[in-house]
Design a protein around this motif. Structure first.
Motif, PDB file in Angstrom:
ATOM      1  N   ASN A   9       0.844  -1.182   0.000  1.00 40.12           N
ATOM      2  CA  ASN A   9       0.000   0.000   0.000  1.00 40.12           C
ATOM      3  C   ASN A   9       0.884   1.239   0.000  1.00 40.12           C
ATOM      4  N   PHE A  10       0.421   2.279  -0.673  1.00 40.99           N
ATOM      5  CA  PHE A  10       1.174   3.524  -0.744  1.00 40.99           C
ATOM      6  C   PHE A  10       1.478   4.056   0.651  1.00 40.99           C
ATOM      7  N   SER A  11       0.565   3.844   1.572  1.00 39.95           N
ATOM      8  CA  SER A  11       0.758   4.320   2.948  1.00 39.95           C
ATOM      9  C   SER A  11       1.982   3.681   3.600  1.00 39.95           C
ATOM     10  N   GLN A  19      12.003   0.795   5.321  1.00 41.27           N
ATOM     11  CA  GLN A  19      11.726  -0.638   5.191  1.00 41.27           C
ATOM     12  C   GLN A  19      11.097  -0.960   3.829  1.00 41.27           C
ATOM     13  N   THR A  20      10.206  -0.084   3.385  1.00 37.05           N
ATOM     14  CA  THR A  20       9.536  -0.314   2.101  1.00 37.05           C
ATOM     15  C   THR A  20      10.527  -0.200   0.950  1.00 37.05           C
ATOM     16  N   LEU A  21      11.355   0.823   0.967  1.00 41.07           N
ATOM     17  CA  LEU A  21      12.346   0.997  -0.103  1.00 41.07           C
ATOM     18  C   LEU A  21      13.390  -0.120  -0.094  1.00 41.07           C
ATOM     19  N   ALA A  22      13.657  -0.681   1.073  1.00 40.59           N
ATOM     20  CA  ALA A  22      14.604  -1.799   1.151  1.00 40.59           C
ATOM     21  C   ALA A  22      14.094  -3.000   0.365  1.00 40.59           C
ATOM     22  N   ARG A  23      12.783  -3.087   0.184  1.00 43.47           N
ATOM     23  CA  ARG A  23      12.203  -4.206  -0.569  1.00 43.47           C
ATOM     24  C   ARG A  23      12.587  -4.164  -2.049  1.00 43.47           C
ATOM     25  N   LEU A  24      13.061  -3.013  -2.534  1.00 39.12           N
ATOM     26  CA  LEU A  24      13.530  -2.924  -3.921  1.00 39.12           C
ATOM     27  C   LEU A  24      14.770  -3.780  -4.156  1.00 39.12           C
ATOM     28  N   LYS A  25      15.453  -4.169  -3.086  1.00 37.87           N
ATOM     29  CA  LYS A  25      16.601  -5.071  -3.232  1.00 37.87           C
ATOM     30  C   LYS A  25      16.146  -6.493  -3.524  1.00 37.87           C
ATOM     31  N   GLU A  26      14.926  -6.827  -3.082  1.00 38.40           N
ATOM     32  CA  GLU A  26      14.374  -8.170  -3.283  1.00 38.40           C
ATOM     33  C   GLU A  26      13.570  -8.286  -4.574  1.00 38.40           C
ATOM     34  N   ARG A  29      10.677  -4.106  -8.792  1.00 38.04           N
ATOM     35  CA  ARG A  29       9.672  -3.056  -8.764  1.00 38.04           C
ATOM     36  C   ARG A  29       8.751  -3.242  -7.568  1.00 38.04           C
ATOM     37  N   LEU A  30       8.244  -2.113  -7.082  1.00 38.79           N
ATOM     38  CA  LEU A  30       7.211  -2.146  -6.055  1.00 38.79           C
ATOM     39  C   LEU A  30       5.930  -1.610  -6.671  1.00 38.79           C
ATOM     40  N   LEU A  31       4.880  -2.360  -6.554  1.00 38.73           N
ATOM     41  CA  LEU A  31       3.572  -1.906  -6.984  1.00 38.73           C
ATOM     42  C   LEU A  31       2.930  -1.243  -5.778  1.00 38.73           C
ATOM     43  N   LEU A  32       2.649   0.044  -5.915  1.00 36.32           N
ATOM     44  CA  LEU A  32       2.097   0.818  -4.811  1.00 36.32           C
ATOM     45  C   LEU A  32       0.598   1.003  -5.035  1.00 36.32           C
ATOM     46  N   HIS A  33      -0.199   0.342  -4.214  1.00 35.38           N
ATOM     47  CA  HIS A  33      -1.653   0.474  -4.316  1.00 35.38           C
ATOM     48  C   HIS A  33      -2.073   1.777  -3.641  1.00 35.38           C
ATOM     49  N   ARG A  34      -2.899   2.543  -4.350  1.00 37.97           N
ATOM     50  CA  ARG A  34      -3.411   3.795  -3.787  1.00 37.97           C
ATOM     51  C   ARG A  34      -4.925   3.718  -3.676  1.00 37.97           C
ATOM     52  N   ARG A  35      -5.447   4.247  -2.597  1.00 37.46           N
ATOM     53  CA  ARG A  35      -6.885   4.257  -2.378  1.00 37.46           C
ATOM     54  C   ARG A  35      -7.599   5.231  -3.303  1.00 37.46           C
ATOM     55  N   ASP A  36      -7.011   6.390  -3.485  1.00 37.16           N
ATOM     56  CA  ASP A  36      -7.706   7.470  -4.189  1.00 37.16           C
ATOM     57  C   ASP A  36      -7.078   7.794  -5.542  1.00 37.16           C
ATOM     58  N   LEU A  42       7.113   1.654  -8.523  1.00 31.51           N
ATOM     59  CA  LEU A  42       8.348   2.279  -8.082  1.00 31.51           C
ATOM     60  C   LEU A  42       9.501   1.345  -8.413  1.00 31.51           C
ATOM     61  N   THR A  43      10.514   1.886  -9.048  1.00 33.01           N
ATOM     62  CA  THR A  43      11.708   1.121  -9.362  1.00 33.01           C
ATOM     63  C   THR A  43      12.906   2.045  -9.247  1.00 33.01           C
ATOM     64  N   THR A  44      14.075   1.501  -9.383  1.00 34.85           N
ATOM     65  CA  THR A  44      15.267   2.337  -9.338  1.00 34.85           C
ATOM     66  C   THR A  44      15.510   2.948 -10.723  1.00 34.85           C
ATOM     67  N   ALA A  45      16.226   4.040 -10.741  1.00 36.76           N
ATOM     68  CA  ALA A  45      16.552   4.676 -12.015  1.00 36.76           C
ATOM     69  C   ALA A  45      17.388   3.736 -12.876  1.00 36.76           C
ATOM     70  N   ALA A  46      18.287   2.997 -12.263  1.00 37.03           N
ATOM     71  CA  ALA A  46      19.123   2.052 -13.010  1.00 37.03           C
ATOM     72  C   ALA A  46      18.265   0.972 -13.662  1.00 37.03           C
ATOM     73  N   ARG A  47      17.283   0.453 -12.927  1.00 35.91           N
ATOM     74  CA  ARG A  47      16.395  -0.585 -13.481  1.00 35.91           C
ATOM     75  C   ARG A  47      15.559  -0.006 -14.621  1.00 35.91           C
ATOM     76  N   ALA A  48      15.035   1.194 -14.460  1.00 35.24           N
ATOM     77  CA  ALA A  48      14.235   1.822 -15.514  1.00 35.24           C
ATOM     78  C   ALA A  48      15.085   2.034 -16.773  1.00 35.24           C
TER      79      ALA A  48
END
Length: 159
Positions: A9-11, A19-26, A29-36, A42-48
């Protein structure tokens, strides 16, 4: 090392950013779910940059292959159903038109670094194939509608 996107979740990014950004090592990309709003990725610039390099290389290879003679277009036409199974519903001249438009649109999109036009073109051709796959829908869409039903009102004037 997992290759799938991790969804959070985006929150979580807002409240537990380290902790959330550390998950980019695993995960790449992180899919950030937003309510509204629309979900974000989210990915790193190098990956993009790597992703764009791969897409650009594949585009240049496909375009170069399509320009080669003899038989390159026939090869492309032969492999399209493997990549896009729905092309089987298109009439043969449309399959050729799709192949040409695909290569041209990919080259143009690569030149400006924005693939949105390729995605839109693929969606449009897939919808065309869907219309051809349904005989009743195709008949309704291709029926002669030469009778005139008069002027069409401006939708802004209709209450």
């Amino acid at each position: 090392m997992p290759t799938e996107n991790t969804a959070v979740n985006f929150s979580e990014l807002v409240n537990k950013n380290k902790q959330t950004l550390a998950r980019l090592k695993e995960s790449p990309r992180l899919l950030l779910h937003r309510r509204d709003g629309e979900d974000l990725v989210l990915t790193t610039a190098a990956r993009a940059e790597q992703d764009q390099t791969v897409v650009s290389a594949a585009t240049r290879m496909l375009a170069a292959m399509a320009r080669r003679e003899p038989g390159s277009m026939e090869l492309l036409l032969d492999i399209l159903p493997d990549a896009f199974p729905w092309v089987r519903f298109l009439p043969e001249p449309d399959v050729h038109a799709f192949a040409v438009e695909l290569v041209d649109t990919m080259r143009a999109a690569d030149s400006v670094g924005n693939n949105a036009s390729v995605a839109q073109m693929l969606i449009a051709w897939q919808h065309t194939a869907e219309a051809h796959s349904d005989p009743e829908l195709l008949a309704a869409l291709t029926a002669d509608r030469s009778e005139d039903h008069g002027p069409v009102p401006d939708p802004r004037d209709v209450a």
